[in-house]
Enzyme design. Structure first.
Site, short mmCIF file in Angstrom:
data_model
loop_
_atom_site.label_atom_id
_atom_site.label_comp_id
_atom_site.label_asym_id
_atom_site.label_seq_id
_atom_site.Cartn_x
_atom_site.Cartn_y
_atom_site.Cartn_z
N CYS A 28 42.15 42.67 42.33
CA CYS A 28 41.53 42.25 43.43
C CYS A 28 42.62 41.70 44.51
CB CYS A 28 40.48 41.23 43.35
SG CYS A 28 41.15 39.83 42.42
N VAL A 29 42.21 40.84 45.29
CA VAL A 29 43.35 40.60 46.36
C VAL A 29 44.50 39.62 45.78
CG1 VAL A 29 43.46 39.23 48.36
CG2 VAL A 29 41.36 40.52 48.15
#
Length: 477
Positions: A28-29
């Site tokens: 993810c980020v």
């Protein structure tokens, strides 16, 4: 940014049990999200020493390694090359992780898969509704008057904002229909149409249903002697959820058995007709009763014993986050808003976010290791803005006493604002910005609640760290 150290990525792979222990991986980020065959093989002590690793935790069948924004993309590229795994989407990794869960975990995952995709629309609507509240609610800046009453030239501007903000809640069944039918394997377009059917303007608006029934003015269909109320389901959750499941299954069945040449003429019309009749005859009325029971039960609990309800929910919410069960309450909050135009649960959630951030922020001062200080600071800011997982799993649970400090404080804050009846008009805005979703007349009470969870978790974490001095020095240096 320079390329990452390949040797560090090799160590990450080694310390999570080797590439043979990794079933799937994505990112993810900020984090690598891995599904492992056996999490007991993870060498946590050595993994924590890898320079790229800022923390790690396990949640919902995934072992997540905190790397950091920007760097995680490069780490993942090297990770894929070294392990020989194909790139996977977040949904594919979630599906693999779900196979390891029990029926409750799988059910919660389904709800998360339905509601998380529509959260951006809900958050946007909540923020805009907060702006409208500032402009249109009396008593904020002028005694017994709103800004638009004092300055009528702003009325049209405020009303346009209200229309834009209110659309997501008015047509909530459309959003849920799209997401739910897609999740259940059907055509998302049919889910949109189903949602539109359930809020059609020819139907009795759900918000005025109680008054219409008391006045005996609810319109009905006469189906060969059977009278069926022409009721809409604006703002409702359960009716469209169950109807979406039925629609998706009919859609999938017909697409499998109807020849391709006839699918356009058969699949959509039949699926919508059957689901529509079932929705108005059975699904809608039954689930509306169930939704009312849930709403009345929660409202009754908080009316009779608000201090207990607020304390218990505030204390337990972050524990529910650990299990993933907090996703259940997205539906509950939306149902409360649909039935009562407000929710008393979301303000408590916002305080829980802040409390987790404050406890992590205290670790920033307690810790001596630079890496832990960096993780504590970034995760506390994230939690104050409404995203608590890095603080919970990367910092507070790791040392336990900050987590206890946060949930104790959230329970106290939740009890306080519940006694004063604090309510929100929308959901999706957590942490410090959550005050924008609060009904303005409760801003003062909510601000005091915010002060409680900005001060008390910090003090408790600091005090607890003194009683855990040896453990703190060993683990946080």
């Amino acid at each position: 940014m320079a390329s990452v150290n390949e040797e560090s990525v090799r160590k990450i792979i080694q310390y999570v049990g080797g590439k043979n222990n990794i079933k799937a991986g994505t990112h993810c980020v900020t984090r690598l999200r891995l599904v492992l065959d056996d999490e007991s093989k993870v060498d946590k002590e050595n993994l924590d020493k890898v320079d790229l690793v800022k923390g790690f935790f396990s949640a919902n069948g995934q072992f997540q390694v905190v790397i950091g924004q920007g760097t995680v993309d490069k780490v993942y590229d090297v990770f894929i090359r070294l392990t020989g795994l194909g790139e996977a989407t977040k949904q594919e990794v979630k599906d693999v992780a779900a196979e390891k869960g029990n029926w409750l975990q799988r059910g919660i995952k389904v709800l998360a898969d339905i509601f998380i995709p529509i959260l951006p629309a809900i958050v946007t609507a909540g923020l805009l509704m907060g702006i409208n509240n500032i402009l249109a609610n009396p008593g904020i800046f002028f005694k017994n008057q709103s800004i638009v009453q004092v300055y009528p030239q702003w009325d049209g501007f405020a009303n346009i904002i209200f229309v834009i903000a209110n659309a997501a809640f008015t047509f909530l069944p459309v959003l849920i229909g799209w997401s739910a039918v897609r999740r259940f394997g059907g055509s998302p377009l049919l889910g949109i149409v189903l949602g539109l059917i359930l809020v059609h303007p020819d139907l009795q608006n759900a918000y005025g249903l109680a008054q219409a029934r008391s006045e005996g003015t609810v319109p009905v269909w006469n189906l060969f002697g059977l009278e069926v109320e022409k009721v809409g389901y604006q703002g409702q959750v359960l009716p469209v959820l169950f109807a979406s499941y039925v629609l998706a299954k009919i859609d999938v069945f017909l697409r499998r058995h109807v020849p391709d040449n006839f699918q356009l003429l058969v699949v959509g019309p039949v699926a919508l007709l059957v689901t529509g009749f079932l929705a108005f005859l059975f699904i809608g009325p039954v689930t509306m009763i169930l939704a009312n029971w849930i709403t009345e039960g929660l409202v009754g609990l908080f009316d009779i014993a608000p201090i207990i309800g607020g304390a218990v929910y505030g204390f337990l919410y972050s524990i529910l986050v650990i299990t993933g069960m907090h996703h259940l309450f997205l539906a509950v909050d939306l149902q409360l808003i649909g039935s009562t135009n407000s929710t008393f649960l979301w303000p408590i959630l916002a305080l829980c976010n802040i409390a987790q951030g404050t406890a992590a922020f205290a670790i920033f001062f307690v810790a001596r290791q630079a890496k832990m200080k960096g993780l504590a600071l970034t995760s506390s800011i994230s939690a104050w803005l409404g995203v608590t997982e890095p603080a919970i799993f990367g910092v507070n649970l790791r040392y336990r006493y900050p987590f206890f400090a946060s949930i104790i404080s959230a329970g106290i804050g939740g009890a306080f604002i519940s006694v004063l009846g604090v309510k929100a008009t929308s959901i999706g805005i957590g942490g410090l910005p959550g005050i924008l979703s609060i009904i303005p007349q409760y801003w003062g009470a909510f601000a005091i609640g915010m002060a409680i969870v900005l001060v008390l978790p910090f003090l408790l974490t600091w005090v607890f760290s003194k009683f855990s001095k040896k453990k703190t020095e060993a683990e946080l240096q």
